[in-house]
Design a protein around this motif. Structure first.
Motif, PDB file in Angstrom:
ATOM      1  N   TYR A   1      23.590  21.884  16.219  1.00  0.00           N
ATOM      2  CA  TYR A   1      23.285  21.499  17.599  1.00  0.00           C
ATOM      3  C   TYR A   1      23.550  20.020  17.838  1.00  0.00           C
ATOM      4  O   TYR A   1      24.072  19.629  18.890  1.00  0.00           O
ATOM      5  N   ASN A   2      23.193  19.185  16.882  1.00  0.00           N
ATOM      6  CA  ASN A   2      23.396  17.754  17.036  1.00  0.00           C
ATOM      7  C   ASN A   2      24.879  17.431  17.231  1.00  0.00           C
ATOM      8  O   ASN A   2      25.265  16.698  18.159  1.00  0.00           O
ATOM      9  N   THR A   3      25.722  17.989  16.375  1.00  0.00           N
ATOM     10  CA  THR A   3      27.153  17.674  16.454  1.00  0.00           C
ATOM     11  C   THR A   3      27.800  18.307  17.685  1.00  0.00           C
ATOM     12  O   THR A   3      28.708  17.710  18.287  1.00  0.00           O
TER      13      THR A   3
ATOM     14  N   TYR B   1      23.607  23.049  29.886  1.00  0.00           N
ATOM     15  CA  TYR B   1      23.863  23.517  28.522  1.00  0.00           C
ATOM     16  C   TYR B   1      22.719  24.444  28.116  1.00  0.00           C
ATOM     17  O   TYR B   1      21.545  24.114  28.298  1.00  0.00           O
ATOM     18  N   PHE B   2      23.073  25.605  27.578  1.00  0.00           N
ATOM     19  CA  PHE B   2      22.085  26.576  27.112  1.00  0.00           C
ATOM     20  C   PHE B   2      22.309  26.861  25.630  1.00  0.00           C
ATOM     21  O   PHE B   2      23.403  27.253  25.226  1.00  0.00           O
ATOM     22  N   ALA B   3      21.267  26.634  24.849  1.00  0.00           N
ATOM     23  CA  ALA B   3      21.331  26.966  23.423  1.00  0.00           C
ATOM     24  C   ALA B   3      21.267  28.483  23.261  1.00  0.00           C
ATOM     25  O   ALA B   3      20.501  29.157  23.942  1.00  0.00           O
ATOM     26  N   TRP B   4      22.076  29.013  22.358  1.00  0.00           N
ATOM     27  CA  TRP B   4      21.997  30.433  22.005  1.00  0.00           C
ATOM     28  C   TRP B   4      21.528  30.538  20.558  1.00  0.00           C
ATOM     29  O   TRP B   4      22.197  30.085  19.668  1.00  0.00           O
ATOM     30  N   SER B   5      20.304  31.091  20.401  1.00  0.00           N
ATOM     31  CA  SER B   5      19.516  31.725  21.435  1.00  0.00           C
ATOM     32  C   SER B   5      18.071  31.271  21.308  1.00  0.00           C
ATOM     33  O   SER B   5      17.688  30.693  20.302  1.00  0.00           O
ATOM     34  N   LEU B   6      17.274  31.545  22.351  1.00  0.00           N
ATOM     35  CA  LEU B   6      15.871  31.177  22.277  1.00  0.00           C
ATOM     36  C   LEU B   6      15.210  31.824  21.061  1.00  0.00           C
ATOM     37  O   LEU B   6      14.558  31.161  20.255  1.00  0.00           O
TER      38      LEU B   6
ATOM     39  N   ILE C   1      16.399  29.688  17.958  1.00  0.00           N
ATOM     40  CA  ILE C   1      15.687  28.465  17.609  1.00  0.00           C
ATOM     41  C   ILE C   1      14.192  28.782  17.464  1.00  0.00           C
ATOM     42  O   ILE C   1      13.389  27.907  17.152  1.00  0.00           O
ATOM     43  N   VAL C   2      13.851  30.047  17.702  1.00  0.00           N
ATOM     44  CA  VAL C   2      12.513  30.563  17.419  1.00  0.00           C
ATOM     45  C   VAL C   2      12.658  31.744  16.465  1.00  0.00           C
ATOM     46  O   VAL C   2      13.427  32.673  16.730  1.00  0.00           O
TER      47      VAL C   2
END
Length: 298
Positions: A231-233, A251-256, A272-273
């Motif tokens: 995620y950082n990069t 921006y949406f992270a996949w996935s919650l 991320i959970v």
């Protein structure tokens, strides 16, 4: 036409409670992974199916946009496409041409009709039985304006020339996710900048970006430093694209949460959970805590 009716039913049912609609998510997966090579449903396998399925999906998108503009004009209405940028193995013209063909066949085949109202020029190289039936008005229907474009990105693919199939994908090396996908954040920047130079883009949302990693749950925590690094990069890669003029609204992270993942079922964890599938207990992974800290302070 059944999809057109479905969109009308959905929009009438939800009324004003929806902020944004995506007509389709990743039509490439349905057409290519489904109809062409048979990884996904419906179980048909053949190049004679893939591009026909793609055309009908894009027609369904166009019909859906007509309905959305009529029944839900105040929502943000668009489509979500996935991209896997194509890179040549070497700087030989053969490998460069093969990577370009792969990009047109797998990525631009879904993008160019929506943006420019036509398929990539490689359509003239396809056998007749692989071609979709394009009727008058089809491309105008597909290419009508959209309020936004959703972009899903995970990895790149390297190609070399092949004597009969034009291009051959190379098995990735280097750092890999649990899906076997190469971690190569520069290609995210390259993709966004290239799309911005090639097309007149609507507002862009990164609708999916993330990584499946072999998580371990220990003493109440998941210390997924590999995903945190991803995620950082990749957030920095998006930032670099913005610095080069690409307009990105979100921006949406996949996935919650860890979830059911296409043909992989529950084998791969993108969340991320962390979800304990037996007890349904949820635990925010360290990547989730870092992501929370980032979005809470901007």
């Amino acid at each position: 036409y059944a999809f057109e009716q479905y969109v009308e039913l959905i929009t009438n049912a939800f009324g004003t409670r929806v902020y944004s609609y995506a007509t389709l998510n990743e039509p490439f997966c349905s057409a290519f992974l489904g109809y062409e090579i048979g990884i996904h449903a419906p179980g048909l396998v053949g190049k004679q199916y893939g591009k026909k399925a793609a055309h009908h999906l894009l027609l369904a998108h166009g019909l859906a946009m007509n309905v959305l503009n009529k029944t839900s004009p105040d929502t943000q209405n668009g489509i979500v496409l996935n991209f896997t940028p194509a890179y040549p193995l070497t700087d030989t013209q053969q490998d460069i041409d093969s990577a370009k063909y792969a990009d047109d066949y797998l990525n631009q085949w879904y993008m160019k009709p929506i943006m420019d109202g036509k398929y990539p020029d490689i359509i003239n190289q396809l056998p007749e039985d692989h071609l979709p039936d394009i009727h008058p008005g089809d491309m105008e229907l597909i290419s009508q304006p959209i309020d936004y474009l959703g972009i899903n990105f995970y990895t790149r693919q390297v190609y070399k020339a092949h004597p009969t199939d034009i291009y051959e994908p190379i098995t990735p090396t280097g750092p890999l996710t649990d899906m076997g996908w190469e971690v190569y954040p520069q290609s995210f920047t390259d993709l966004l900048v290239s799309l911005n130079k090639t097309y007149t883009l609507p507002p862009i949302y990164i609708t999916e970006n993330g990584a499946a990693m072999p998580d371990t749950y220990n003493n109440g925590e998941v210390n997924d430093l590999d995903r945190l690094s991803y995620y950082n990069t990749h957030l920095n890669a998006v930032h670099n694209a913005v610095e080069q003029g690409v307009v990105i609204r979100g921006y949406f992270a996949w996935s919650l949460m860890d979830n059911f993942e296409w043909a992989e079922g529950y084998l791969k964890r993108f969340g991320i959970v962390y979800v304990d599938y037996k007890t349904q207990q949820r635990t925010i992974k360290n990547s989730g805590l870092a992501y929370k800290a980032l979005i809470s302070n901007r």
